[in-house]
Design a protein around this motif. Sequence first.
Motif: not given
Length: 245
Positions: A1-23
């Motif tokens: 499952m971790k080799n699926i591109i959307p999974y990795r993309a959403f993992t990065l997106a979650k990290k970036e989105f949380l940074q927005y909430l602290n911006s």
Amino acid sequence: MKNIIPYRAFTLAKKEFLQYLNSPAFYGAAVFFLIFTSVWLFFFRQLFASGQATLRPYFDIFPIVFILVIPVITMKSWAEERKTGTVEILLTMPFTEWDLVLGKFFACLGALTVMLLLTVPLPLTLLSLGSFDAGMIFCEYLGAFLLGACAIALGLLMSCFSKNQASAFLGTTVVLMVVMLIEQIVFIFGLSGWLAGIINFVSLAYHFESFTKGLADSRHLAFFILTTALFLFINTRVILFRKWK
């Protein structure tokens, strides 16, 4: 499952989105967005005085507001990575170019979605005051979402070409101003025929206009989806070029 591109993309997106909430910049942009659109509707367009149960004047101003709001969301995505040197670290990690670009895109899209959701109480409140068309309002929100997604994809591309947040903000603002307002040339100079068609085709505001009328035209849907995909694809090519440079 971790080799699926959307999974990795959403993992990065979650990290970036949380940074927005602290911006602070995100909250500043959200407050500006909410206040400006509300002031435009109630004071400049005088919704109650018009006697019309429509939110079209409210959504008509979205392309203008996005010219300033979208650059705030996208300006630091790639520019800040280049400035701090962390982009080199990202490029050496086990992520594809699409992982990185989609991760940034989904994070920015999430931030925009939060802003749009914050506007929902306004139409919900007005629904009880008149015979507003709920289907038309949904169509207007759909258009705003697609318009924002396309503008974000363009903003990310501009951020990728920029060395710092300031240049990314200014560059994205100028480019969005052009693609949003270029249709005004047709009205100002009374153009018609093939030239007017070309100008309208590249105008994001022109394609958004049908949604403000409650019409989800498949041609405009396809334009926003394909244009967004094109900007994201170009972004991946730029990232790939820098990876092998």
